[in-house]
Design a protein around this motif. Structure first.
Motif, PDB file in Angstrom:
ATOM      1  N   LEU A  48      54.211  62.483  58.835  1.00  0.00           N
ATOM      2  CA  LEU A  48      53.787  63.390  59.889  1.00  0.00           C
ATOM      3  C   LEU A  48      52.309  63.660  59.684  1.00  0.00           C
ATOM      4  CD1 LEU A  48      54.449  65.366  62.216  1.00  0.00           C
ATOM      5  CD2 LEU A  48      54.932  67.082  60.461  1.00  0.00           C
ATOM      6  N   ARG A  49      51.508  63.445  60.708  1.00  0.00           N
ATOM      7  CA  ARG A  49      50.078  63.699  60.596  1.00  0.00           C
ATOM      8  C   ARG A  49      49.859  65.203  60.518  1.00  0.00           C
ATOM      9  NH1 ARG A  49      45.096  61.249  61.730  1.00  0.00           N
ATOM     10  NH2 ARG A  49      43.575  62.709  62.555  1.00  0.00           N
ATOM     11  N   LEU A  50      49.152  65.644  59.498  1.00  0.00           N
ATOM     12  CA  LEU A  50      48.897  67.066  59.300  1.00  0.00           C
ATOM     13  C   LEU A  50      47.624  67.473  60.019  1.00  0.00           C
ATOM     14  CD1 LEU A  50      49.707  67.251  55.495  1.00  0.00           C
ATOM     15  CD2 LEU A  50      51.177  67.923  57.391  1.00  0.00           C
ATOM     16  N   GLU A  51      47.725  68.484  60.825  1.00  0.00           N
ATOM     17  CA  GLU A  51      46.572  69.024  61.553  1.00  0.00           C
ATOM     18  C   GLU A  51      46.319  70.441  61.056  1.00  0.00           C
ATOM     19  OE1 GLU A  51      44.754  67.325  63.743  1.00  0.00           O
ATOM     20  OE2 GLU A  51      46.054  65.560  63.764  1.00  0.00           O
ATOM     21  N   PHE A  52      45.062  70.809  60.905  1.00  0.00           N
ATOM     22  CA  PHE A  52      44.701  72.116  60.391  1.00  0.00           C
ATOM     23  C   PHE A  52      43.658  72.774  61.293  1.00  0.00           C
ATOM     24  CE2 PHE A  52      45.962  69.493  56.796  1.00  0.00           C
ATOM     25  CZ  PHE A  52      46.869  70.311  56.152  1.00  0.00           C
ATOM     26  N   ALA A  53      43.714  74.099  61.358  1.00  0.00           N
ATOM     27  CA  ALA A  53      42.716  74.875  62.091  1.00  0.00           C
ATOM     28  C   ALA A  53      41.518  75.118  61.170  1.00  0.00           C
ATOM     29  CB  ALA A  53      43.322  76.205  62.536  1.00  0.00           C
ATOM     30  N   PRO A  54      40.359  75.438  61.739  1.00  0.00           N
ATOM     31  CA  PRO A  54      39.195  75.742  60.900  1.00  0.00           C
ATOM     32  C   PRO A  54      39.489  76.891  59.942  1.00  0.00           C
ATOM     33  CG  PRO A  54      38.539  75.496  63.193  1.00  0.00           C
ATOM     34  CD  PRO A  54      40.040  75.485  63.169  1.00  0.00           C
ATOM     35  N   GLY A  55      39.108  76.728  58.686  1.00  0.00           N
ATOM     36  CA  GLY A  55      39.291  77.772  57.683  1.00  0.00           C
ATOM     37  C   GLY A  55      40.712  77.950  57.191  1.00  0.00           C
ATOM     38  N   GLU A  56      41.636  77.120  57.661  1.00  0.00           N
ATOM     39  CA  GLU A  56      43.041  77.285  57.303  1.00  0.00           C
ATOM     40  C   GLU A  56      43.360  76.744  55.910  1.00  0.00           C
ATOM     41  OE1 GLU A  56      47.477  76.100  58.982  1.00  0.00           O
ATOM     42  OE2 GLU A  56      45.731  75.229  59.923  1.00  0.00           O
ATOM     43  N   CYS A  57      42.813  75.584  55.550  1.00  0.00           N
ATOM     44  CA  CYS A  57      43.277  74.926  54.334  1.00  0.00           C
ATOM     45  C   CYS A  57      42.186  74.090  53.689  1.00  0.00           C
ATOM     46  CB  CYS A  57      44.468  74.039  54.684  1.00  0.00           C
ATOM     47  SG  CYS A  57      45.244  73.266  53.268  1.00  0.00           S
ATOM     48  N   ALA A  58      42.258  74.034  52.352  1.00  0.00           N
ATOM     49  CA  ALA A  58      41.421  73.124  51.567  1.00  0.00           C
ATOM     50  C   ALA A  58      42.336  72.395  50.592  1.00  0.00           C
ATOM     51  CB  ALA A  58      40.349  73.890  50.809  1.00  0.00           C
ATOM     52  N   GLN A  59      41.929  71.200  50.203  1.00  0.00           N
ATOM     53  CA  GLN A  59      42.661  70.438  49.197  1.00  0.00           C
ATOM     54  C   GLN A  59      41.759  70.279  47.981  1.00  0.00           C
ATOM     55  OE1 GLN A  59      43.924  66.785  51.074  1.00  0.00           O
ATOM     56  NE2 GLN A  59      45.329  67.842  52.446  1.00  0.00           N
ATOM     57  N   VAL A  60      42.359  70.428  46.794  1.00  0.00           N
ATOM     58  CA  VAL A  60      41.593  70.462  45.549  1.00  0.00           C
ATOM     59  C   VAL A  60      42.187  69.482  44.543  1.00  0.00           C
ATOM     60  CG1 VAL A  60      40.846  71.941  43.637  1.00  0.00           C
ATOM     61  CG2 VAL A  60      41.073  72.909  45.935  1.00  0.00           C
ATOM     62  N   ASP A  61      41.304  68.802  43.802  1.00  0.00           N
ATOM     63  CA  ASP A  61      41.765  67.914  42.733  1.00  0.00           C
ATOM     64  C   ASP A  61      40.624  67.634  41.774  1.00  0.00           C
ATOM     65  OD1 ASP A  61      43.554  66.404  41.290  1.00  0.00           O
ATOM     66  OD2 ASP A  61      43.808  64.849  42.801  1.00  0.00           O
ATOM     67  N   TRP A  62      40.976  67.080  40.621  1.00  0.00           N
ATOM     68  CA  TRP A  62      40.031  66.614  39.630  1.00  0.00           C
ATOM     69  C   TRP A  62      40.032  65.091  39.644  1.00  0.00           C
ATOM     70  CZ3 TRP A  62      36.686  69.568  37.074  1.00  0.00           C
ATOM     71  CH2 TRP A  62      36.994  70.885  36.749  1.00  0.00           C
ATOM     72  N   GLY A  63      38.881  64.506  39.407  1.00  0.00           N
ATOM     73  CA  GLY A  63      38.777  63.078  39.157  1.00  0.00           C
ATOM     74  C   GLY A  63      38.171  62.895  37.780  1.00  0.00           C
ATOM     75  N   GLU A  64      38.623  61.879  37.059  1.00  0.00           N
ATOM     76  CA  GLU A  64      38.056  61.614  35.737  1.00  0.00           C
ATOM     77  C   GLU A  64      37.249  60.336  35.801  1.00  0.00           C
ATOM     78  OE1 GLU A  64      39.760  60.305  31.559  1.00  0.00           O
ATOM     79  OE2 GLU A  64      40.512  62.288  32.157  1.00  0.00           O
ATOM     80  N   PHE A  65      36.068  60.364  35.180  1.00  0.00           N
ATOM     81  CA  PHE A  65      35.146  59.240  35.278  1.00  0.00           C
ATOM     82  C   PHE A  65      34.776  58.645  33.919  1.00  0.00           C
ATOM     83  CE2 PHE A  65      35.005  61.389  39.231  1.00  0.00           C
ATOM     84  CZ  PHE A  65      34.809  60.395  40.163  1.00  0.00           C
ATOM     85  N   GLY A  66      35.622  58.877  32.921  1.00  0.00           N
ATOM     86  CA  GLY A  66      35.403  58.281  31.610  1.00  0.00           C
ATOM     87  C   GLY A  66      34.185  58.851  30.906  1.00  0.00           C
ATOM     88  N   ASP A  67      33.529  58.022  30.109  1.00  0.00           N
ATOM     89  CA  ASP A  67      32.371  58.412  29.307  1.00  0.00           C
ATOM     90  C   ASP A  67      31.175  57.541  29.701  1.00  0.00           C
ATOM     91  OD1 ASP A  67      30.609  59.256  27.372  1.00  0.00           O
ATOM     92  OD2 ASP A  67      31.701  58.405  25.689  1.00  0.00           O
ATOM     93  N   PRO A  68      30.592  57.778  30.887  1.00  0.00           N
ATOM     94  CA  PRO A  68      29.531  56.887  31.374  1.00  0.00           C
ATOM     95  C   PRO A  68      28.245  56.929  30.543  1.00  0.00           C
ATOM     96  CG  PRO A  68      29.680  58.815  32.765  1.00  0.00           C
ATOM     97  CD  PRO A  68      30.836  58.883  31.810  1.00  0.00           C
ATOM     98  N   PHE A  69      28.019  58.025  29.811  1.00  0.00           N
ATOM     99  CA  PHE A  69      26.782  58.161  29.033  1.00  0.00           C
ATOM    100  C   PHE A  69      26.971  57.797  27.561  1.00  0.00           C
ATOM    101  CE2 PHE A  69      26.678  61.391  32.463  1.00  0.00           C
ATOM    102  CZ  PHE A  69      25.730  60.758  33.249  1.00  0.00           C
ATOM    103  N   ARG A  70      28.197  57.392  27.200  1.00  0.00           N
ATOM    104  CA  ARG A  70      28.542  57.001  25.829  1.00  0.00           C
ATOM    105  C   ARG A  70      28.190  58.100  24.815  1.00  0.00           C
ATOM    106  NH1 ARG A  70      28.943  52.572  28.379  1.00  0.00           N
ATOM    107  NH2 ARG A  70      28.758  50.429  27.954  1.00  0.00           N
ATOM    108  N   THR A  71      28.590  59.321  25.168  1.00  0.00           N
ATOM    109  CA  THR A  71      28.354  60.472  24.289  1.00  0.00           C
ATOM    110  C   THR A  71      29.636  60.932  23.611  1.00  0.00           C
ATOM    111  OG1 THR A  71      28.714  62.000  26.121  1.00  0.00           O
ATOM    112  CG2 THR A  71      26.440  61.317  25.699  1.00  0.00           C
ATOM    113  N   GLY A  72      30.750  60.306  23.946  1.00  0.00           N
ATOM    114  CA  GLY A  72      32.033  60.721  23.394  1.00  0.00           C
ATOM    115  C   GLY A  72      32.686  61.836  24.194  1.00  0.00           C
ATOM    116  N   ILE A  73      32.066  62.223  25.315  1.00  0.00           N
ATOM    117  CA  ILE A  73      32.604  63.295  26.158  1.00  0.00           C
ATOM    118  C   ILE A  73      32.851  62.727  27.547  1.00  0.00           C
ATOM    119  CG2 ILE A  73      32.214  65.577  27.141  1.00  0.00           C
ATOM    120  CD1 ILE A  73      30.239  66.082  24.809  1.00  0.00           C
ATOM    121  N   LYS A  74      34.076  62.910  28.043  1.00  0.00           N
ATOM    122  CA  LYS A  74      34.421  62.422  29.377  1.00  0.00           C
ATOM    123  C   LYS A  74      33.768  63.288  30.449  1.00  0.00           C
ATOM    124  CE  LYS A  74      38.868  60.535  28.022  1.00  0.00           C
ATOM    125  NZ  LYS A  74      40.314  60.665  28.125  1.00  0.00           N
TER     126      LYS A  74
END
Length: 175
Positions: A48-74
């Protein structure tokens, strides 16, 4: 087996077939299952295609991108997408800790000029403490934060990326 469960893995099928006397290997079974699946018509799941009104809803998530700077921290990326306009806020962080999660929300609300009525999440540990079937228990600190902003949190179903496709597409774009 495929008639009863079309998504059954060949390895599971192999264990069941062994009980019936099958002596073949996994490779030959996988090849055979693949030919059967190619012959059978694809059954597409309806959405079912979801339709939303202005200001009604936001979607939130995290993305992980590894250790691009080779510092040992993701490197992690917080993404919030307004469902109606698809306006997107992104912030890169060094962790997904609760404090970072809340700070990113605050920065996103400031960027958007306000907070939506609802925010949709997958089963992030910072948001969802426990889930049994359709019963969701939110992290108490997170829930108190949402109540403070008068936002209704919504936990999407596990392994159902289509329920929050706007933010999933945002993460794909960032990658």
């Amino acid at each position: 087996f495929l008639q009863k469960d079309p998504s059954m893995a060949a390895s599971t099928m192999l264990h069941r077939l062994r009980d019936h006397g099958f002596n073949g290997g996994i490779t030959i079974l996988r090849d055979f299952v693949k030919t059967l699946k190619l012959k059978s018509p694809k059954i597409r799941e309806a959405f079912l295609r979801l339709e939303f009104a202005p200001g009604e809803c936001a979607q939130v998530d995290w993305g992980e991108f590894g250790d691009p700077f080779r510092t040992g921290i993701k490197v992690h990326c917080f993404v919030m997408v307004l469902c109606y306009s698809r306006m997107t806020y992104i912030e890169f962080t060094r962790s997904e800790r609760f404090e970072d999660f809340i700070r990113c929300h605050e920065n996103a609300f400031k960027y958007f000029g306000g907070a939506p009525k609802e925010c949709w999440y997958d089963n992030l540990a910072t948001a969802v403490q426990d889930r049994v079937g359709s019963v969701v228990k939110f992290n108490p600190r997170f829930f108190a934060y949402m109540v403070h902003h008068n936002i209704q949190p919504h936990a999407c179903n596990p392994a159902r990326g289509n329920e929050k496709g706007r933010v999933e597409n945002g993460i794909k774009f960032i990658r």
